[in-house]
Design a protein around this motif. Structure first.
Motif, PDB file in Angstrom:
ATOM      1  N   GLN A  65      54.547  54.491  15.088  1.00 58.46           N
ATOM      2  CA  GLN A  65      55.714  54.627  15.950  1.00 58.46           C
ATOM      3  C   GLN A  65      55.252  54.469  17.389  1.00 58.46           C
ATOM      4  N   VAL A  66      55.687  53.392  18.042  1.00 59.58           N
ATOM      5  CA  VAL A  66      55.211  53.092  19.396  1.00 59.58           C
ATOM      6  C   VAL A  66      56.384  52.693  20.274  1.00 59.58           C
ATOM      7  N   GLY A  67      56.631  53.458  21.329  1.00 60.12           N
ATOM      8  CA  GLY A  67      57.674  53.092  22.268  1.00 60.12           C
ATOM      9  C   GLY A  67      59.045  52.899  21.633  1.00 60.12           C
ATOM     10  N   GLY A  68      59.351  53.710  20.637  1.00 61.42           N
ATOM     11  CA  GLY A  68      60.643  53.606  19.973  1.00 61.42           C
ATOM     12  C   GLY A  68      60.706  52.531  18.905  1.00 61.42           C
ATOM     13  N   ARG A  69      59.593  51.870  18.629  1.00 60.54           N
ATOM     14  CA  ARG A  69      59.552  50.842  17.591  1.00 60.54           C
ATOM     15  C   ARG A  69      58.548  51.234  16.513  1.00 60.54           C
ATOM     16  N   GLN A  70      58.780  50.730  15.322  1.00 61.66           N
ATOM     17  CA  GLN A  70      57.805  50.860  14.243  1.00 61.66           C
ATOM     18  C   GLN A  70      57.056  49.540  14.129  1.00 61.66           C
ATOM     19  N   LEU A  71      55.742  49.602  14.241  1.00 62.59           N
ATOM     20  CA  LEU A  71      54.907  48.404  14.192  1.00 62.59           C
ATOM     21  C   LEU A  71      53.776  48.598  13.196  1.00 62.59           C
ATOM     22  N   ARG A  72      53.469  47.558  12.470  1.00 63.67           N
ATOM     23  CA  ARG A  72      52.294  47.563  11.596  1.00 63.67           C
ATOM     24  C   ARG A  72      51.091  47.177  12.447  1.00 63.67           C
ATOM     25  N   VAL A  73      50.136  48.092  12.532  1.00 63.21           N
ATOM     26  CA  VAL A  73      49.000  47.954  13.445  1.00 63.21           C
ATOM     27  C   VAL A  73      47.703  47.897  12.641  1.00 63.21           C
ATOM     28  N   ALA A  74      46.797  47.003  13.040  1.00 60.31           N
ATOM     29  CA  ALA A  74      45.469  46.914  12.429  1.00 60.31           C
ATOM     30  C   ALA A  74      44.424  47.167  13.498  1.00 60.31           C
ATOM     31  N   ARG A  75      43.415  47.995  13.139  1.00 59.56           N
ATOM     32  CA  ARG A  75      42.358  48.359  14.085  1.00 59.56           C
ATOM     33  C   ARG A  75      40.999  48.165  13.419  1.00 59.56           C
ATOM     34  N   TRP A  76      40.167  47.403  14.092  1.00 59.89           N
ATOM     35  CA  TRP A  76      38.801  47.185  13.622  1.00 59.89           C
ATOM     36  C   TRP A  76      37.823  47.885  14.566  1.00 59.89           C
ATOM     37  N   ARG A  77      36.985  48.767  14.040  1.00 56.36           N
ATOM     38  CA  ARG A  77      35.814  49.323  14.743  1.00 56.36           C
ATOM     39  C   ARG A  77      36.134  50.081  16.035  1.00 56.36           C
ATOM     40  N   LEU A  78      37.346  50.536  16.232  1.00 54.17           N
ATOM     41  CA  LEU A  78      37.669  51.244  17.474  1.00 54.17           C
ATOM     42  C   LEU A  78      36.919  52.566  17.593  1.00 54.17           C
ATOM     43  N   ASP A  79      36.562  53.166  16.466  1.00 51.65           N
ATOM     44  CA  ASP A  79      35.868  54.453  16.494  1.00 51.65           C
ATOM     45  C   ASP A  79      34.351  54.309  16.491  1.00 51.65           C
ATOM     46  N   GLU A  80      33.869  53.065  16.421  1.00 50.18           N
ATOM     47  CA  GLU A  80      32.422  52.853  16.396  1.00 50.18           C
ATOM     48  C   GLU A  80      31.884  52.671  17.810  1.00 50.18           C
ATOM     49  N   PRO A  81      30.676  53.189  18.082  1.00 49.56           N
ATOM     50  CA  PRO A  81      30.103  52.993  19.425  1.00 49.56           C
ATOM     51  C   PRO A  81      29.850  51.513  19.693  1.00 49.56           C
ATOM     52  N   SER A  82      30.139  51.068  20.899  1.00 49.37           N
ATOM     53  CA  SER A  82      29.948  49.661  21.249  1.00 49.37           C
ATOM     54  C   SER A  82      29.714  49.538  22.742  1.00 49.37           C
ATOM     55  N   GLU A  83      28.906  48.554  23.117  1.00 51.56           N
ATOM     56  CA  GLU A  83      28.678  48.272  24.532  1.00 51.56           C
ATOM     57  C   GLU A  83      29.805  47.411  25.107  1.00 51.56           C
ATOM     58  N   HIS A  84      30.715  46.972  24.238  1.00 49.30           N
ATOM     59  CA  HIS A  84      31.753  46.032  24.650  1.00 49.30           C
ATOM     60  C   HIS A  84      33.135  46.678  24.623  1.00 49.30           C
ATOM     61  N   LEU A  85      34.010  46.187  25.476  1.00 43.71           N
ATOM     62  CA  LEU A  85      35.401  46.610  25.427  1.00 43.71           C
ATOM     63  C   LEU A  85      36.072  46.042  24.186  1.00 43.71           C
ATOM     64  N   PRO A  86      37.080  46.740  23.665  1.00 40.65           N
ATOM     65  CA  PRO A  86      37.830  46.178  22.529  1.00 40.65           C
ATOM     66  C   PRO A  86      38.714  45.022  22.981  1.00 40.65           C
ATOM     67  N   ILE A  87      39.174  44.257  22.001  1.00 42.48           N
ATOM     68  CA  ILE A  87      40.060  43.122  22.244  1.00 42.48           C
ATOM     69  C   ILE A  87      41.462  43.475  21.761  1.00 42.48           C
ATOM     70  N   LEU A  88      42.446  43.276  22.623  1.00 39.74           N
ATOM     71  CA  LEU A  88      43.849  43.336  22.222  1.00 39.74           C
ATOM     72  C   LEU A  88      44.280  41.908  21.951  1.00 39.74           C
ATOM     73  N   PHE A  89      44.785  41.646  20.738  1.00 37.52           N
ATOM     74  CA  PHE A  89      45.109  40.283  20.324  1.00 37.52           C
ATOM     75  C   PHE A  89      46.607  40.126  20.086  1.00 37.52           C
ATOM     76  N   PHE A  90      47.176  39.032  20.645  1.00 34.45           N
ATOM     77  CA  PHE A  90      48.566  38.670  20.400  1.00 34.45           C
ATOM     78  C   PHE A  90      48.602  37.407  19.545  1.00 34.45           C
ATOM     79  N   ASN A  91      49.308  37.496  18.437  1.00 39.79           N
ATOM     80  CA  ASN A  91      49.323  36.430  17.428  1.00 39.79           C
ATOM     81  C   ASN A  91      50.351  35.342  17.747  1.00 39.79           C
ATOM     82  N   GLY A  92      50.274  34.245  16.990  1.00 41.92           N
ATOM     83  CA  GLY A  92      51.230  33.151  17.131  1.00 41.92           C
ATOM     84  C   GLY A  92      52.576  33.502  16.522  1.00 41.92           C
ATOM     85  N   ILE A  93      53.563  32.675  16.744  1.00 43.06           N
ATOM     86  CA  ILE A  93      54.925  32.965  16.301  1.00 43.06           C
ATOM     87  C   ILE A  93      55.001  33.022  14.776  1.00 43.06           C
ATOM     88  N   GLY A  94      55.604  34.095  14.293  1.00 44.37           N
ATOM     89  CA  GLY A  94      55.794  34.275  12.859  1.00 44.37           C
ATOM     90  C   GLY A  94      54.560  34.688  12.095  1.00 44.37           C
TER      91      GLY A  94
END
Length: 284
Positions: free
Chosen positions: A17-46
């Motif tokens: 539940q995000v900002g009044g919407r229900q979204l299916r969210v996938a998260r890879w390795r966000l809880d793992e230590p990393s020297e790099h920032l995570p990537i937010l990805f926006f997909n193509g249409i459909g």
């Protein structure tokens, strides 16, 4: 970057539940230590999460987060139409929900427009920007009419035979791996009619072009030489408009060069993002 549709994704996935919407969210390795920032990805249409999962799986040294747009993949249908401003606001809420204050942002095709808008709307949350096979919105050079006609038909997500028959017209570029095409088709899930329509109308009249000179972020523009949907000229327009940007062209690559030229794409992406850490170390 190829993966069988039967292989499980090594990510955490669920409805949020995000900002009044229900979204299916996938998260890879966000809880793992990393020297790099995570990537937010926006997909193509459909397109659904599974379509880009091989990319997320291949970037083993950094976190990755993406979501199905309302009415695509397994996100519930939107009740009301949305636009780039409201979805960028929602994406920012999602990042903050997971404690992400800064990230690198990437978008492909339709999602490339969202990535531009998100970066312009929330510059403090974005370090570097990656735009793949995309345009500045309505001020674009159109692609092959045959490809556009088929692109607008959601049947490509529903009918595997239709997708297979028109794959070259839709995406251009020669596949180096004969199994890659069938693997990609097998990962697609059809959007709902409402979800697809709302995604189409979300970008009506939208353009980033007047704002791009003020973007202020290091930007990598990735384009396929043989893209039938988003011709290479659009990448050159983005390159001319965005300061501190560079354009990388994948020879023989079509709209799906992230699939057909997977190794080269990942090497380019990682090299660009890793350079940010190197720059920060030198500055320190």
């Amino acid at each position: 970057m190829t993966a069988s549709k039967d292989e499980p994704m090594t990510c955490e996935i669920g409805i949020e539940q995000v900002g009044g919407r229900q979204l299916r969210v996938a998260r890879w390795r966000l809880d793992e230590p990393s020297e790099h920032l995570p990537i937010l990805f926006f997909n193509g249409i459909g397109a659904n999460i599974e379509a880009v999962a091989p990319l997320a799986e291949a970037l083993t040294d950094r976190g990755f987060i993406m979501f199905d747009m309302p009415g695509t993949g397994e996100s519930p249908d939107p009740v009301l139409p949305y636009n780039p401003f409201t979805m960028s606001w929602t994406a920012a809420k999602l990042l903050k929900k997971y404690g992400i204050e800064e990230c690198d942002v990437m978008g492909v095709s339709w999602g490339g427009a969202m990535a531009q808008h998100f970066t312009l709307q929330h510059p403090g949350m974005v370090r570097r920007l990656v735009l793949a096979a995309t345009t500045a919105g309505m001020l674009m050079v159109p692609g092959n009419p045959a490809a556009f006609t088929k692109m607008a038909n959601p049947r490509r997500y529903i009918d595997a035979d239709y997708m297979n028959e028109h794959f070259a017209a839709l995406y251009g570029g020669a596949l180096k791996d004969p199994d890659a095409k069938s693997s990609h088709i097998g990962r697609l899930k059809p959007p709902s009619p409402r979800g697809y329509m709302y995604q189409l109308i979300a970008m009506l009249g939208w353009t980033s072009l007047p704002a791009l000179p003020f973007l202020g972020k290091q930007t990598l523009i990735m384009m396929g030489e043989d893209d039938q949907i988003v011709p290479l000229t659009n990448g050159k327009i983005l390159k001319a408009a965005i300061p501190n940007s560079r354009l990388e062209v994948f020879e023989g690559g079509g709209h799906l060069f992230l699939l057909t030229h997977a190794d080269e794409s990942i090497a380019s992406l990682k090299g660009f993002l890793d350079a940010a850490e190197e720059d920060a170390l030198e500055a320190a």
